[in-house]
Enzyme design. Structure first.
Site, PDB file in Angstrom:
ATOM      1  N   CYS A 110       0.847  -1.184   0.000  1.00 48.91           N
ATOM      2  CA  CYS A 110       0.000   0.000   0.000  1.00 48.91           C
ATOM      3  C   CYS A 110       0.886   1.238   0.000  1.00 48.91           C
ATOM      4  O   CYS A 110       1.896   1.269   0.713  1.00 48.91           O
ATOM      5  CB  CYS A 110      -0.897  -0.027   1.240  1.00 48.91           C
ATOM      6  SG  CYS A 110      -2.030   1.356   1.346  1.00 48.91           S
ATOM      7  N   GLU A 154      -9.046  -0.820  -2.828  1.00 51.40           N
ATOM      8  CA  GLU A 154      -9.371   0.617  -2.868  1.00 51.40           C
ATOM      9  C   GLU A 154     -10.668   0.927  -2.117  1.00 51.40           C
ATOM     10  O   GLU A 154     -10.731   1.900  -1.359  1.00 51.40           O
ATOM     11  CB  GLU A 154      -9.474   1.115  -4.317  1.00 51.40           C
ATOM     12  CG  GLU A 154      -8.229   0.905  -5.174  1.00 51.40           C
ATOM     13  CD  GLU A 154      -6.935   1.238  -4.477  1.00 51.40           C
ATOM     14  OE1 GLU A 154      -6.922   2.150  -3.626  1.00 51.40           O
ATOM     15  OE2 GLU A 154      -5.923   0.569  -4.762  1.00 51.40           O
ATOM     16  N   HIS A 157     -10.256   1.142   1.537  1.00 50.14           N
ATOM     17  CA  HIS A 157      -9.737   2.431   2.036  1.00 50.14           C
ATOM     18  C   HIS A 157     -10.881   3.404   2.345  1.00 50.14           C
ATOM     19  O   HIS A 157     -10.769   4.224   3.257  1.00 50.14           O
ATOM     20  CB  HIS A 157      -8.800   3.078   1.010  1.00 50.14           C
ATOM     21  CG  HIS A 157      -7.381   2.580   1.050  1.00 50.14           C
ATOM     22  ND1 HIS A 157      -6.622   2.598   2.198  1.00 50.14           N
ATOM     23  CD2 HIS A 157      -6.575   2.080   0.075  1.00 50.14           C
ATOM     24  CE1 HIS A 157      -5.405   2.116   1.925  1.00 50.14           C
ATOM     25  NE2 HIS A 157      -5.353   1.792   0.646  1.00 50.14           N
TER      26      HIS A 157
HETATM   27  C1  SB7 Z   1      -1.813  -4.774  -4.276  1.00 51.40           C
HETATM   28  C2  SB7 Z   1      -1.653  -3.405  -4.371  1.00 51.40           C
HETATM   29  C3  SB7 Z   1      -2.767  -2.593  -4.529  1.00 51.40           C
HETATM   30  C4  SB7 Z   1      -4.003  -3.176  -4.573  1.00 51.40           C
HETATM   31  C5  SB7 Z   1      -4.159  -4.533  -4.487  1.00 51.40           C
HETATM   32  C6  SB7 Z   1      -3.053  -5.332  -4.337  1.00 51.40           C
HETATM   33  C7  SB7 Z   1      -2.662  -1.098  -4.641  1.00 51.40           C
HETATM   34  C8  SB7 Z   1      -1.525  -0.483  -3.917  1.00 51.40           C
HETATM   35  C9  SB7 Z   1      -1.576   1.005  -3.957  1.00 51.40           C
HETATM   36  N1  SB7 Z   1      -2.456   1.506  -2.976  1.00 51.40           N
HETATM   37  O1  SB7 Z   1      -2.030   1.719  -1.746  1.00 51.40           O
HETATM   38  C10 SB7 Z   1      -3.766   1.839  -3.280  1.00 51.40           C
HETATM   39  O2  SB7 Z   1      -4.595   1.969  -2.219  1.00 51.40           O
HETATM   40 NI    NI Z   2      -3.643   1.071  -0.432  1.00 57.48          NI
END
Ligand code: SB7
Ligand code: NI
Length: 179
Positions: A110, A154, A157
């Site tokens: 993240c 997402e 969040h």
């Molecule tokens: C791995 C990474 C993400 C989503 C699902 C699996 C996004 C990482 C970036 N973020 O922090 C978005 O919230």
């Molecule tokens: Ni994230």
């Protein structure tokens, strides 16, 4: 332009709050925020821009991660069949999901978490998401596998949920490490 200094990190309360729905049709201000979020993802995946601005690569971003307590998400990635998912959504909502689960073999990361967190993050394998696009269009998306995982990360969040909340026994492991 959004850069890493705009990204809110763990410990900031907004990451633990439930974001508020935005009015529809979206205001110009909310549209601009969402456009900037999508542009950040594109920049973060462009080698030159990412290097020039020291951006960590991301496939998705939720508004709370830039300190905005609103139900906005952006995604930018391709799936296993090379299909591009590049969009901003206002008020995205999971309206149904499979019982079957899946996960990323290497776990998740993240942009708001500056540490390696290991562990399997169980996710629904298939979800149906409703939301409103940047063009003001209401859409229904049927997603499976990686795209479903990204949208779940997402949308979590927006509800104050971090990926590691879903790792079974994560808290126990943490406690054990601290003992
Ligand atoms: C791995 C990474 C993400 C989503 C699902 C699996 C996004 C990482 C970036 N973020 O922090 C978005 O919230
Ligand atoms: Ni994230």
């Amino acid at each position: 332009m959004i850069t890493m200094k705009d990204i809110v990190r763990e410990g900031h309360p907004v990451l633990r709050e439930v974001a508020e729905a935005v009015e529809l049709p979206p205001t110009e201000e909310n549209k601009e925020t969402l456009e900037e979020m999508l542009q950040f993802l594109k920049n973060s995946q462009d080698p030159e821009t990412a290097e020039a601005y020291d951006l960590r690569s991301g496939v998705g971003l939720a508004a709370p991660q830039i300190g905005v307590k609103k139900r906005l998400i952006a995604v930018h990635f391709t799936d296993e069949r090379d299909e591009l998912y590049s969009m901003g959504l206002f008020n995205p909502k999971i309206i149904s999901h499979s019982v079957e689960e899946t996960h990323l073999e290497d776990g998740e990361g993240c942009l708001s978490v500056d540490r390696e967190v290991t562990g399997i993050v169980p996710r629904y394998k298939r979800i149906t998401v409703e939301g409103t696009t940047l063009d003001g269009e209401n859409v229904t998306l049927r997603l499976r596998n990686f795209p479903a995982i990204v949208f779940q990360h997402e949308i979590d969040h927006l509800n104050g949920i971090m990926f590691y909340d879903r790792i079974p026994d994560f808290q126990d492991d943490l406690k054990r490490d601290l003992q």
